[in-house]
Design a protein around this motif. Structure first.
Motif, short mmCIF file in Angstrom:
data_model
loop_
_atom_site.label_atom_id
_atom_site.label_comp_id
_atom_site.label_asym_id
_atom_site.label_seq_id
_atom_site.Cartn_x
_atom_site.Cartn_y
_atom_site.Cartn_z
N ALA A 20 67.83 -69.33 40.91
CA ALA A 20 66.39 -69.15 40.81
C ALA A 20 65.66 -70.49 40.74
O ALA A 20 64.66 -70.70 41.46
CB ALA A 20 66.06 -68.29 39.59
N LEU A 21 66.12 -71.40 39.88
CA LEU A 21 65.44 -72.68 39.75
C LEU A 21 65.57 -73.53 41.01
O LEU A 21 64.62 -74.23 41.39
CB LEU A 21 65.99 -73.45 38.55
CG LEU A 21 65.66 -72.87 37.17
CD1 LEU A 21 66.25 -73.75 36.08
CD2 LEU A 21 64.15 -72.74 37.00
N ALA A 23 65.83 -72.35 44.09
CA ALA A 23 64.92 -71.76 45.08
C ALA A 23 63.47 -72.10 44.75
O ALA A 23 62.67 -72.41 45.65
CB ALA A 23 65.12 -70.24 45.11
N LEU A 24 63.10 -72.05 43.47
CA LEU A 24 61.74 -72.42 43.08
C LEU A 24 61.46 -73.88 43.38
O LEU A 24 60.37 -74.23 43.87
CB LEU A 24 61.56 -72.13 41.59
CG LEU A 24 60.19 -72.49 40.99
CD1 LEU A 24 59.08 -71.70 41.66
CD2 LEU A 24 60.20 -72.26 39.47
N ASN A 25 62.41 -74.75 43.11
CA ASN A 25 62.24 -76.16 43.40
C ASN A 25 62.05 -76.40 44.91
O ASN A 25 61.19 -77.18 45.32
CB ASN A 25 63.45 -76.94 42.89
CG ASN A 25 63.40 -78.41 43.22
OD1 ASN A 25 62.61 -79.17 42.67
ND2 ASN A 25 64.26 -78.84 44.14
N ALA A 27 60.89 -74.28 47.13
CA ALA A 27 59.58 -73.76 47.56
C ALA A 27 58.45 -74.70 47.15
O ALA A 27 57.54 -74.97 47.95
CB ALA A 27 59.37 -72.37 46.95
N LEU A 28 58.50 -75.23 45.94
CA LEU A 28 57.45 -76.14 45.49
C LEU A 28 57.49 -77.46 46.25
O LEU A 28 56.43 -78.02 46.60
CB LEU A 28 57.59 -76.38 43.99
CG LEU A 28 57.34 -75.17 43.09
CD1 LEU A 28 57.62 -75.51 41.63
CD2 LEU A 28 55.92 -74.64 43.25
N LEU A 63 60.19 -79.61 36.69
CA LEU A 63 61.49 -78.96 36.88
C LEU A 63 62.65 -79.95 36.78
O LEU A 63 63.70 -79.61 36.25
CB LEU A 63 61.54 -78.24 38.23
CG LEU A 63 60.84 -76.89 38.34
CD1 LEU A 63 61.05 -76.31 39.74
CD2 LEU A 63 61.32 -75.93 37.28
N THR A 79 66.48 -78.27 32.22
CA THR A 79 66.35 -77.64 33.54
C THR A 79 66.79 -78.56 34.67
O THR A 79 67.16 -78.07 35.74
CB THR A 79 64.90 -77.21 33.77
OG1 THR A 79 64.02 -78.36 33.68
CG2 THR A 79 64.47 -76.18 32.74
#
Length: 384
Positions: A20-21, A23-25, A27-28, A63, A79
């Motif tokens: 999850a982290l 993928a979020l990284n 995308a950002l 992050l 994180t």
């Protein structure tokens, strides 16, 4: 869910958080990169496109760990170790968590596995942050400081933990073409990152893997408290051991045998210095013997977990049997001296009790025989 892909709860959560982290990284980063490209002339697109994955310009400060900036986001010290920057590193890290994390959680237990994971991720990040922050302050703060991220410290810590549990276990790679013992993996992993750092520019991986290797070994060697034995409802037979004093988990044992004569004096000198500075407590001979017995028992009990036999229940049963055997050995050693003294003290009364009847019987038999002969003589005289 089939048993062969079933994961313990903490390992499952760790695996999902990494996905999850990451993928979020991604995308950002892509969003920031796209916004920057939209404001640039077309001529500069070619030079900026290739830096999407590597340039620190697109790092997400809340992050990942960025020197001189992440003090505003203290949670990034944790994180940062759960965020990968590309698909290849994410695949490797996910495989390590999936296949290694479940074995360690079953061997250590979920609570101890959580403490070990937290220790191995936080300490290397803090040390790496201090190094890069000091370097940037001395050399001049750059516009985009080097971000610190990735599962390198956790991967190094997992390999050290496996080396403690099953040092002689052999892993076959490429359909048996390459066979490597588990005890060689930590040194090979750290050496590969030390070499690739200057060559490939992955200097953060160098420091993270090195600190992950050292901190995990120090924690497991000197500080981790393990309860050995299974006392059942009474609680008897449970022995607490702090650290691992076994010879198979010494620092020299991570290196090939031919290097031991050269490394042993250096390691002994460092160890003696730490003891004199009271930064390290020396191991007693009893602790070393108990550590060696525990290492031998682990080598016999954990392969059942490594092979996945019995799922979680099989792993817990194997660990319970291992602890029960260690408890019996420890109790036998503690009671051996007392049992020997008890046998010595009870031997003397037993001998006196046995010798008394045997000494009294012959006179009684002799006197009875003599009385019978005298009676026979009296009868003959009367008849005469």
């Amino acid at each position: 869910m089939p048993a062969r892909i079933n994961l313990p709860p903490l390992t499952r959560g760790l695996f999902l958080v990494v996905l999850a982290l990451s993928a979020l990284n991604a995308a950002l980063r892509f969003n920031r990169w796209g916004e920057a490209l939209s404001a640039m002339p077309d001529a500069s697109l070619v030079t900026k496109t290739s830096s999407y994955l590597t340039s620190p310009q697109w790092a997400i400060p809340y992050l990942v760990l960025i020197p001189l900036q992440s003090l505003r986001y203290p949670w990034t010290f944790l994180t940062a170790s759960l965020v990968e920057n590309n698909v290849a590193s994410l695949a490797v890290s996910g495989a390590v968590v999936w296949f290694t994390g479940r074995y360690l959680e079953r061997a250590y237990g979920s609570s101890e596995f959580a403490k070990f994971t937290l220790f191995v991720t936080m300490i290397p990040n803090i040390l790496s942050f201090c190094i890069y922050a000091g370097f940037h302050l001395l050399s001049g703060a750059p516009e985009f400081p080097t971000p610190i991220q990735g599962l390198m410290p956790l991967e190094a810590g997992f390999l050290v933990a496996l080396k403690q549990l099953v040092p002689e276990h052999t892993v076959s790679l490429f359909k048996g073409a390459v066979r490597v013992r588990v005890k060689h993996f930590p040194a090979l992993f750290t050496l590969a990152n030390i070499i690739s750092g200057p060559l490939l520019g992955t200097d953060t991986a160098l420091w993270l893997s090195l600190f992950g290797f050292l901190t995990s070994w120090i924690y497991l060697r000197f500080f981790r408290v393990a309860e050995i034995g299974d006392g059942g409802e009474s609680g008897e037979g449970v022995v607490s051991m702090k650290g691992d004093a076994s010879d198979t988990f010494s620092f020299v044992s991570f290196f090939p045998d031919f290097a031991h004569p050269f490394l042993s004096p250096v390691c002994d000198t460092i160890y003696t210095t730490l003891v004199q500075l009271k930064l390290c407590t020396p191991f007693s001979s009893e602790a070393i013997e108990a550590g060696n017995q525990s290492a031998q028992s682990r080598s016999e009990g954990l392969p059942g977990i490594m092979n996945g036999s019995g799922g979680n229940g099989g792993g817990r049963r194997a660990e319970a049997e291992r602890r029960r055997a260690l408890a019996l050995k420890a109790l036998d050693q503690r009671l051996s001296a007392q049992a020997a003294s008890n046998r010595a003290t009870s031997a003397a009364p037993a001998q006196s009790n046995v010798s008394a009847p045997s000494g009294d019987m012959p006179p009684a038999e002799v006197s009875a025989g003599a009385g019978a002969e005298e009676g026979a003589q009296d009868v003959k005289q009367t008849q005469t």
